[in-house]
Design a protein around this motif. Structure first.
Motif, PDB file in Angstrom:
ATOM      1  N   GLY A  45     -30.011 -22.737 -22.560  1.00 24.65           N
ATOM      2  CA  GLY A  45     -30.388 -23.786 -23.501  1.00 24.65           C
ATOM      3  C   GLY A  45     -29.824 -25.154 -23.157  1.00 24.65           C
ATOM      4  O   GLY A  45     -30.266 -26.152 -23.698  1.00 24.65           O
ATOM      5  N   GLU A  46     -28.839 -25.177 -22.257  1.00 22.99           N
ATOM      6  CA  GLU A  46     -28.285 -26.465 -21.846  1.00 22.99           C
ATOM      7  C   GLU A  46     -29.123 -27.027 -20.700  1.00 22.99           C
ATOM      8  O   GLU A  46     -29.870 -26.298 -20.057  1.00 22.99           O
ATOM      9  N   HIS A  47     -28.976 -28.322 -20.451  1.00 24.46           N
ATOM     10  CA  HIS A  47     -29.745 -28.962 -19.389  1.00 24.46           C
ATOM     11  C   HIS A  47     -28.866 -29.364 -18.223  1.00 24.46           C
ATOM     12  O   HIS A  47     -27.682 -29.666 -18.405  1.00 24.46           O
ATOM     13  N   ASP A  48     -29.506 -29.400 -17.048  1.00 23.23           N
ATOM     14  CA  ASP A  48     -28.802 -29.844 -15.852  1.00 23.23           C
ATOM     15  C   ASP A  48     -28.524 -31.341 -15.922  1.00 23.23           C
ATOM     16  O   ASP A  48     -29.212 -32.089 -16.615  1.00 23.23           O
ATOM     17  N   GLU A  49     -27.558 -31.756 -15.111  1.00 24.06           N
ATOM     18  CA  GLU A  49     -27.183 -33.168 -15.091  1.00 24.06           C
ATOM     19  C   GLU A  49     -28.141 -34.002 -14.231  1.00 24.06           C
ATOM     20  O   GLU A  49     -28.390 -35.164 -14.513  1.00 24.06           O
ATOM     21  N   PHE A  50     -28.685 -33.374 -13.179  1.00 22.31           N
ATOM     22  CA  PHE A  50     -29.558 -34.106 -12.262  1.00 22.31           C
ATOM     23  C   PHE A  50     -30.881 -33.374 -12.063  1.00 22.31           C
ATOM     24  O   PHE A  50     -30.931 -32.145 -12.109  1.00 22.31           O
ATOM     25  N   TYR A  51     -31.920 -34.171 -11.826  1.00 20.71           N
ATOM     26  CA  TYR A  51     -33.154 -33.641 -11.264  1.00 20.71           C
ATOM     27  C   TYR A  51     -33.062 -33.759  -9.749  1.00 20.71           C
ATOM     28  O   TYR A  51     -32.556 -34.769  -9.238  1.00 20.71           O
ATOM     29  N   ALA A  52     -33.571 -32.754  -9.044  1.00 17.46           N
ATOM     30  CA  ALA A  52     -33.729 -32.872  -7.594  1.00 17.46           C
ATOM     31  C   ALA A  52     -35.192 -32.627  -7.269  1.00 17.46           C
ATOM     32  O   ALA A  52     -35.761 -31.604  -7.684  1.00 17.46           O
ATOM     33  N   PHE A  53     -35.796 -33.580  -6.576  1.00 19.80           N
ATOM     34  CA  PHE A  53     -37.190 -33.438  -6.135  1.00 19.80           C
ATOM     35  C   PHE A  53     -37.144 -33.073  -4.659  1.00 19.80           C
ATOM     36  O   PHE A  53     -36.787 -33.902  -3.823  1.00 19.80           O
ATOM     37  N   ILE A  54     -37.468 -31.829  -4.382  1.00 21.14           N
ATOM     38  CA  ILE A  54     -37.278 -31.315  -3.029  1.00 21.14           C
ATOM     39  C   ILE A  54     -38.639 -31.118  -2.376  1.00 21.14           C
ATOM     40  O   ILE A  54     -39.518 -30.459  -2.944  1.00 21.14           O
ATOM     41  N   SER A  55     -38.810 -31.717  -1.202  1.00 18.92           N
ATOM     42  CA  SER A  55     -40.105 -31.628  -0.533  1.00 18.92           C
ATOM     43  C   SER A  55     -40.422 -30.177  -0.231  1.00 18.92           C
ATOM     44  O   SER A  55     -39.531 -29.367   0.030  1.00 18.92           O
ATOM     45  N   GLY A  56     -41.711 -29.882  -0.264  1.00 14.40           N
ATOM     46  CA  GLY A  56     -42.138 -28.502  -0.036  1.00 14.40           C
ATOM     47  C   GLY A  56     -42.482 -28.217   1.415  1.00 14.40           C
ATOM     48  O   GLY A  56     -42.948 -27.126   1.737  1.00 14.40           O
ATOM     49  N   ASP A 140     -46.219 -39.350 -10.860  1.00 16.68           N
ATOM     50  CA  ASP A 140     -45.765 -40.034 -12.060  1.00 16.68           C
ATOM     51  C   ASP A 140     -44.731 -39.148 -12.763  1.00 16.68           C
ATOM     52  O   ASP A 140     -45.023 -37.999 -13.099  1.00 16.68           O
ATOM     53  N   LEU A 141     -43.532 -39.678 -12.997  1.00 13.34           N
ATOM     54  CA  LEU A 141     -42.480 -38.846 -13.579  1.00 13.34           C
ATOM     55  C   LEU A 141     -42.513 -38.817 -15.107  1.00 13.34           C
ATOM     56  O   LEU A 141     -41.590 -38.297 -15.727  1.00 13.34           O
ATOM     57  N   SER A 142     -43.584 -39.336 -15.715  1.00 16.51           N
ATOM     58  CA  SER A 142     -43.734 -39.067 -17.148  1.00 16.51           C
ATOM     59  C   SER A 142     -44.561 -37.795 -17.339  1.00 16.51           C
ATOM     60  O   SER A 142     -44.421 -37.102 -18.335  1.00 16.51           O
ATOM     61  N   THR A 143     -45.413 -37.480 -16.366  1.00 16.59           N
ATOM     62  CA  THR A 143     -46.225 -36.252 -16.453  1.00 16.59           C
ATOM     63  C   THR A 143     -45.870 -35.243 -15.370  1.00 16.59           C
ATOM     64  O   THR A 143     -46.313 -34.102 -15.424  1.00 16.59           O
ATOM     65  N   PHE A 144     -45.105 -35.663 -14.364  1.00 16.92           N
ATOM     66  CA  PHE A 144     -44.803 -34.802 -13.216  1.00 16.92           C
ATOM     67  C   PHE A 144     -46.101 -34.344 -12.550  1.00 16.92           C
ATOM     68  O   PHE A 144     -46.238 -33.190 -12.158  1.00 16.92           O
ATOM     69  N   GLU A 145     -47.049 -35.269 -12.447  1.00 16.12           N
ATOM     70  CA  GLU A 145     -48.312 -34.966 -11.785  1.00 16.12           C
ATOM     71  C   GLU A 145     -48.601 -36.014 -10.717  1.00 16.12           C
ATOM     72  O   GLU A 145     -48.223 -37.174 -10.862  1.00 16.12           O
ATOM     73  N   THR A 146     -49.304 -35.576  -9.682  1.00 17.83           N
ATOM     74  CA  THR A 146     -49.717 -36.488  -8.627  1.00 17.83           C
ATOM     75  C   THR A 146     -50.821 -37.378  -9.174  1.00 17.83           C
ATOM     76  O   THR A 146     -51.852 -36.875  -9.624  1.00 17.83           O
ATOM     77  N   THR A 147     -50.604 -38.687  -9.153  1.00 15.26           N
ATOM     78  CA  THR A 147     -51.588 -39.577  -9.756  1.00 15.26           C
ATOM     79  C   THR A 147     -52.255 -40.493  -8.734  1.00 15.26           C
ATOM     80  O   THR A 147     -53.152 -41.245  -9.093  1.00 15.26           O
ATOM     81  N   GLU A 148     -51.805 -40.447  -7.495  1.00 20.40           N
ATOM     82  CA  GLU A 148     -52.440 -41.309  -6.503  1.00 20.40           C
ATOM     83  C   GLU A 148     -52.120 -40.811  -5.107  1.00 20.40           C
ATOM     84  O   GLU A 148     -50.997 -40.369  -4.841  1.00 20.40           O
ATOM     85  N   ILE A 149     -53.130 -40.880  -4.232  1.00 19.51           N
ATOM     86  CA  ILE A 149     -52.912 -40.570  -2.816  1.00 19.51           C
ATOM     87  C   ILE A 149     -53.681 -41.591  -1.993  1.00 19.51           C
ATOM     88  O   ILE A 149     -54.866 -41.821  -2.231  1.00 19.51           O
ATOM     89  N   ASP A 507     -31.022 -38.124 -17.278  1.00 15.94           N
ATOM     90  CA  ASP A 507     -31.216 -39.074 -18.383  1.00 15.94           C
ATOM     91  C   ASP A 507     -32.213 -40.176 -18.055  1.00 15.94           C
ATOM     92  O   ASP A 507     -32.761 -40.810 -18.960  1.00 15.94           O
ATOM     93  N   LEU A 508     -32.424 -40.435 -16.764  1.00 19.87           N
ATOM     94  CA  LEU A 508     -33.383 -41.468 -16.375  1.00 19.87           C
ATOM     95  C   LEU A 508     -34.828 -41.016 -16.626  1.00 19.87           C
ATOM     96  O   LEU A 508     -35.716 -41.832 -16.808  1.00 19.87           O
ATOM     97  N   ILE A 509     -35.041 -39.722 -16.601  1.00 17.26           N
ATOM     98  CA  ILE A 509     -36.411 -39.202 -16.640  1.00 17.26           C
ATOM     99  C   ILE A 509     -36.708 -38.458 -17.938  1.00 17.26           C
ATOM    100  O   ILE A 509     -37.776 -38.587 -18.530  1.00 17.26           O
ATOM    101  N   LYS A 510     -35.742 -37.691 -18.383  1.00 17.74           N
ATOM    102  CA  LYS A 510     -35.927 -36.796 -19.532  1.00 17.74           C
ATOM    103  C   LYS A 510     -36.541 -37.479 -20.753  1.00 17.74           C
ATOM    104  O   LYS A 510     -37.510 -36.967 -21.323  1.00 17.74           O
ATOM    105  N   PRO A 511     -36.033 -38.646 -21.166  1.00 23.57           N
ATOM    106  CA  PRO A 511     -36.579 -39.232 -22.401  1.00 23.57           C
ATOM    107  C   PRO A 511     -38.024 -39.692 -22.264  1.00 23.57           C
ATOM    108  O   PRO A 511     -38.709 -39.868 -23.254  1.00 23.57           O
TER     109      PRO A 511
END
Lengths: 654, 191
Positions: A45-56, A140-149, A507-511
């Protein structure tokens, strides 16, 4: 005899006891003490301190992890089809994967980077490069979706990408492979001096993040390996490592490893920007796709662009310099102050660090050692800040903690080495399991890194986890770097082969993370905003089904009058307006993936029924207590039948 | 007395009552404000989601509007108007009249609210997806409490007055105080 047996058993038990003692003491000591477990434990139920965006990597996607727990939250589809999310399968996202080569369902994703404001990461967008069919994507990090290529023309092996300048003015994409520009049919052996390398500066619209190629710098035919922007005092410059300055086109492992020094190309993009803004450069015919996903219509469009502005570096004197750097440098990393440019010479025994101040002085004093295709080469000694002597074997990448320390990965000696900027002394080293590639400190490519953890992404896994046949997972390792010595905290598996990663405080992204799409904002051309408006419309051999979902039914759920050979489009709007209540759908025999429709969203899949009968469709996401009841039927009649088009919900079709 | 009259007008600015529904699946509880002339969401779409939950047990959708939303505001305006006349023209005995009037009307309002809640919780669709019975075999109702907290299946329902009700209560109390002070002053003056 019995005695012998007895004593053997006794001896064995003693041995066993000793062995187990040994293992027990092993697990109690060493780096993995109980405090390491506490440091990565994030309670339920607790949240991590950081997001990590790791390339696939070769999965083509971008994965989202929490740090320090190493928990996987999401795999964001970017360059590859994703049947789970219908990315590239539904009608709305098919255009995202369009290129000048047609629909390309896969790529090799490499270097994510987060947008910045005033030199600090701002958590708005992640950019990532597709290496194989050169493209840059925006997530876009408000939806976590690819919005442009955007496809990158004149480029091949889009590897020295996708790094963002300190006010997100540009996301930069450099070519790894040089090619004929423009492309033409010619002998490969004529590579030398005929092939060129394009470095693309893609502007980012400050409000929407829309990308547009501002200019391409057409450089000599080297391999441009990695890059990073200047920052602080060096803002306005960009640095690219090169290899194969030999300009070999075959057996590069030997032929591109002959020169004692290759180059770091220092590009004054501000100067070129001025030149371009004053009409400099030439428009060159090109053909590349620009694909934009619109959140209001929930749909993407693909536009083919027909020209691109190219700049010859010789036309902008003082814009490009070469800094000699030993032995095929790989990573090109700039410290938070912008003063030091680290060239990770992967075949060199030492680590070379250039000084931005000294570089400016050398330019000022016109201390030029020679030129390559007319581009001035500065003296190695004039730009050198220092050398980290014999830190390890095979340096690849360096990150910074913002406290005056640098951390470099060594592929061959399989370790992370901590060293001090300015004194160049090695402070600590920790082994990696095994053969580390990139590493990441959250905020690493910015003026303000969050120097609490470093994440090492390894190229080889071998025995680190339970075996899964010949193919094993990729592996990342988390180290605590808050103290003088690094401490290994955690191993965790990753998706595909992670190249670079980007991290930032949660905290930069979550809210700003969206919970749902508002129905009233849905501008999809086939949206159905309430059940009363659901309908089925025939247009020749095409049938459009305007369908809605809400717990726990489809409307309509009985449809008749569809015929073999029809093209049936299911346009489904999820009427839910509650967090985390998606509905899914598919129908038997559909030659595409399911849809997974978020609240307030409309998505479309195509079904081409080939057999007569009555075929069920159902909700594929366990949505509610009556999920199993969420189903319906489509009656498919022969192509020449007269079955009238009808639809209903809650009553039998008359 | 003027204060007493003006306070209930706060009902037009603040909700009268709040019903909150907590459940494991709703870490952010669902909630509904009841205003003098409207129902409103505590968080966006809460009423829609309450309706979605409630349809499983056959409860009716919370209506867009009920007749009370027209009657109550008129009632408040009329009583305020009467109160104003009393405040300027009437003596303290009329204050008591207004106090009693307000008590009676408020009680009637509360009773009406109770009746609506009872109907909402008991008049269930015979084709309800899930039917629950009490231990005694009777059909289980899902009436939210008028005041207080109550467990209803997986939900814990809370029902408490809000700022609007406080304003109303204070207004009524103030009228009684006005009556008492008026009476005291009268006695003082006459003695």
């Amino acid at each position: 005899m019995r005695n012998i047996l007895k004593s053997t058993v006794a001896l064995l038990s003693v041995l066993v006891a000793f062995t187990s003692c040994d293992t027990a003491s092993k697990s109690n000591s060493g780096a993995l003490s109980s405090s390491a477990a506490e440091k990565v434990y994030v309670a339920p139920g607790e949240h991590d301190e950081f997001y990590a965006f790791i390339s696939g990597g070769f999965s083509g996607q971008l994965s989202v992890y929490g740090l320090p727990s190493g928990r996987l939250f999401k795999v964001i589809p970017v360059f590859s089809l994703d049947a789970e999310k219908a990315y590239g399968y539904n009608e709305e996202t098919k255009p995202m994967l369009n290129t000048s080569h047609g629909f390309v369902p896969w790529d090799d994703s490499h270097h994510p980077d987060i947008s910045q404001t005033n030199g600090e990461i701002d958590g708005r967008w992640v950019f990532i490069n597709g290496n194989n069919t050169p493209r840059i994507a925006k997530i876009d990090l408000s939806t976590f979706e690819t919005t442009e290529i955007i496809e990158v023309p004149n480029s091949a092996g889009n590897h020295s990408s996708s790094f963002v300048t300190e006010n997100s003015e540009y996301v930069v994409a450099g070519t790894r492979f040089s090619i004929p520009i423009p492309q033409k049919d010619m002998p490969i052996k004529d590579y030398k001096s005929n092939f060129k390398g394009a470095l693309s500066f893609i502007s980012i619209d400050p409000k929407h993040g829309h990308m547009d190629i501002k200019f391409q710098l057409i450089m000599p035919g080297f391999d441009y390996d990695l890059s990073h922007p200047g920052r602080g005092k060096s803002h306005g410059w960009f640095f690219f490592t090169t290899y194969n300055t030999e300009e070999a086109s075959t057996l590069l492992e030997v032929n591109a490893s002959q020169n004692d020094k290759d180059f770091i190309a220092a590009v004054n993009w501000k100067k070129i920007e001025d030149y371009v803004n004053n009409g400099g450069g030439t428009m060159m015919p090109a053909n590349y796709a620009h694909n934009v996903y619109d959140e209001a219509t929930h749909s993407a469009t693909s536009t083919m662009k027909k020209e691109v502005r190219v700049v010859n570096p010789l036309d902008v004197p003082g814009a490009v310099y070469f800094l000699p750097t030993p032995k095929s440098p790989h990573g090109c990393d700039v410290d938070p102050s912008g003063e030091y440019i680290v060239g990770n010479g992967k075949l060199s025994a030492n680590l070379t660090v250039h000084s931005f101040t000294k570089m400016l002085a050398a330019i000022e004093n016109n201390k030029v050692a020679g030129d390559a295709y007319g581009i001035p080469i500065l003296n190695f000694e004039d730009v050198l800040a220092g050398v980290v002597e014999q830190p390890g074997l095979g340096p690849l990448h360096t990150e910074f903690d913002g406290k005056g320390n640098a951390y470099t990965t060594f592929f061959i000696s399989s370790e992370v080495v901590k060293w001090k900027l300015g004194t160049w002394e090695v402070v600590d080293r920790q082994p990696c399991f095994y053969s580390v590639g990139h590493l990441m400190i959250p905020g690493g490519n910015s003026q303000k890194p969050f120097g609490k953890y470093v994440l090492a992404m390894n190229k080889i896994t071998k025995d680190r986890y339970l075996p899964t046949g010949p193919e094993v997972t990729q592996s990342a390792q988390l180290y605590d770097i808050s103290g003088e010595k690094m401490e290994l905290l955690l191993d965790f598996p990753t998706v595909g082969e992670p190249h670079y990663a980007a991290g930032c405080p949660a905290d930069l992204i979550k809210p700003r993370s969206k919970k749902l799409f508002k129905l009233e904002d849905n501008k999809h051309p086939y949206a159905t905003l309430n059940e009363a408006d659901t309908k089925v419309v025939r247009d020749g051999k095409t049938v459009h089904i305007y369908m809605t979902t809400i717990r726990s039914h489809f409307a309509p759920d009985n449809i008749e009058g569809v015929k073999v050979g029809d093209k049936v489009y299911f346009h489904i709007t999820n009427l839910e307006q509650d967090y985390d209540v998606p509905h899914g759908v598919s129908i038997i025999g559909a030659n595409t993936s399911e849809l997974l429709i978020m609240p307030g969203q409309t998505e479309t899949f195509l079904w081409e029924p080939k057999q007569i009968g009555v075929w069920p469709f159902y909700c594929t996401d366990f949505c509610s207590a009556l999920h199993q009841e969420m189903q319906g039927y489509v009656r498919v009649s022969p192509a020449n039948s007269n079955t009238p088009l009808k639809w209903s919900l809650g009553e039998d079709i008359e | 007395m003027l204060i007493a009259v003006l306070l209930p007008l706060g009902l037009f600015f603040f909700p009268l009552w709040k019903i909150t529904l907590e459940a494991p699946q709703y870490p952010t509880p669902l909630g509904m404000y009841i205003h003098i002339n409207d129902f409103s969401d505590v968080h966006p779409h809460d009423i829609k989601n309450i309706n979605l939950m409630n349809h499983y047990v056959g409860m009716k959708y919370i209506p867009e509007a009920i007749p009370e939303f027209k009657i109550f505001p008129i009632g408040i305006i009329i009583t305020s108007f009467i109160g104003l006349i009393i405040a300027f023209k009437g003596n303290y005995k009329w204050f008591l009249f207004w106090f009693i009037l307000m008590i009676v009307l408020s009680s009637a309002g509360l009773y009406d609210f109770y009746l609506w809640e009872h109907d909402y919780g008991h008049d269930l669709d015979p084709k309800a997806i899930m039917k629950f019975t009490n231990p005694d075999g009777s059909v289980m109702g899902f009436q939210p409490p008028l005041f207080g907290s109550k467990d209803i299946l997986n939900f814990k329902a809370h029902s408490y007055p809000r700022l609007g009700a406080l304003f109303l209560g204070l207004g009524i109390a103030a009228s009684f105080i006005a009556y008492l002070t008026g009476k005291k002053n009268k006695q003082k003056n006459s003695s």
